[in-house]
Design a protein around this motif. Sequence first.
Motif, short mmCIF file in Angstrom:
data_model
loop_
_atom_site.label_atom_id
_atom_site.label_comp_id
_atom_site.label_asym_id
_atom_site.label_seq_id
_atom_site.Cartn_x
_atom_site.Cartn_y
_atom_site.Cartn_z
N LEU A 96 0.82 -1.20 0.00
CA LEU A 96 0.00 0.00 0.00
C LEU A 96 0.86 1.25 0.00
N LEU A 97 1.93 1.26 0.78
CA LEU A 97 2.84 2.41 0.78
C LEU A 97 3.47 2.62 -0.60
N ARG A 98 3.79 1.52 -1.26
CA ARG A 98 4.36 1.62 -2.62
C ARG A 98 3.36 2.24 -3.59
N ILE A 99 2.12 1.78 -3.51
CA ILE A 99 1.06 2.33 -4.37
C ILE A 99 0.87 3.82 -4.09
N LEU A 100 0.79 4.16 -2.81
CA LEU A 100 0.58 5.56 -2.42
C LEU A 100 1.73 6.45 -2.86
N ASP A 101 2.96 5.92 -2.81
CA ASP A 101 4.12 6.67 -3.26
C ASP A 101 4.04 6.93 -4.77
N ILE A 102 3.69 5.91 -5.53
CA ILE A 102 3.56 6.07 -6.98
C ILE A 102 2.48 7.10 -7.31
N LEU A 103 1.38 7.06 -6.56
CA LEU A 103 0.26 7.98 -6.80
C LEU A 103 0.45 9.35 -6.16
N LYS A 104 1.55 9.50 -5.41
CA LYS A 104 1.86 10.75 -4.71
C LYS A 104 0.76 11.14 -3.71
N LEU A 105 0.28 10.12 -2.99
CA LEU A 105 -0.70 10.35 -1.92
C LEU A 105 0.02 10.19 -0.58
N ASN A 106 -0.02 11.21 0.22
CA ASN A 106 0.71 11.21 1.49
C ASN A 106 -0.20 10.71 2.62
N TRP A 107 -0.38 9.38 2.67
CA TRP A 107 -1.20 8.77 3.69
C TRP A 107 -0.31 8.01 4.66
N ASN A 108 -0.74 7.92 5.91
CA ASN A 108 0.00 7.21 6.94
C ASN A 108 -0.61 5.82 7.08
N VAL A 109 0.20 4.77 6.90
CA VAL A 109 -0.29 3.39 6.99
C VAL A 109 0.45 2.70 8.15
N THR A 110 -0.31 2.20 9.12
CA THR A 110 0.29 1.52 10.27
C THR A 110 -0.42 0.19 10.53
N ILE A 111 0.28 -0.66 11.25
CA ILE A 111 -0.31 -1.91 11.73
C ILE A 111 -0.58 -1.70 13.21
N ILE A 112 -1.82 -1.91 13.61
CA ILE A 112 -2.18 -1.70 15.01
C ILE A 112 -2.47 -3.02 15.70
#
Length: 112
Positions: A96-112
Amino acid sequence: MPITKRRGRLRVKLPDGSLIQERTSADTFTKAIDIAVSKTNINEVLNTNIIWCKFPLISMDKNIYTKEKYIKTLKKCECGLYVNTCSNNKDKRKLLLRILDILKLNWNVTII
């Protein structure tokens, strides 16, 4: 009865403060991709061209997945895309972080 350790779930925080946190990591992963489509467009998401387990991670056609293992774990987004969710939480986060980086979306993804 043995005590089992909970595997955790994904949580995605968008810049506006809203959260994506579904009951399972696979559902959160799928919903985050669906929202990414709404923030960009379907072609940009498809053009990330990420291959996972020898198959596209995201596809318009579920028939390209030939192994039963992957067919069972496919999730359909509201936008019509199919997402291969056959991965552990750590890998889902990385993907998901890789996809968001490609799309230039600055979202925070964590495992809780």
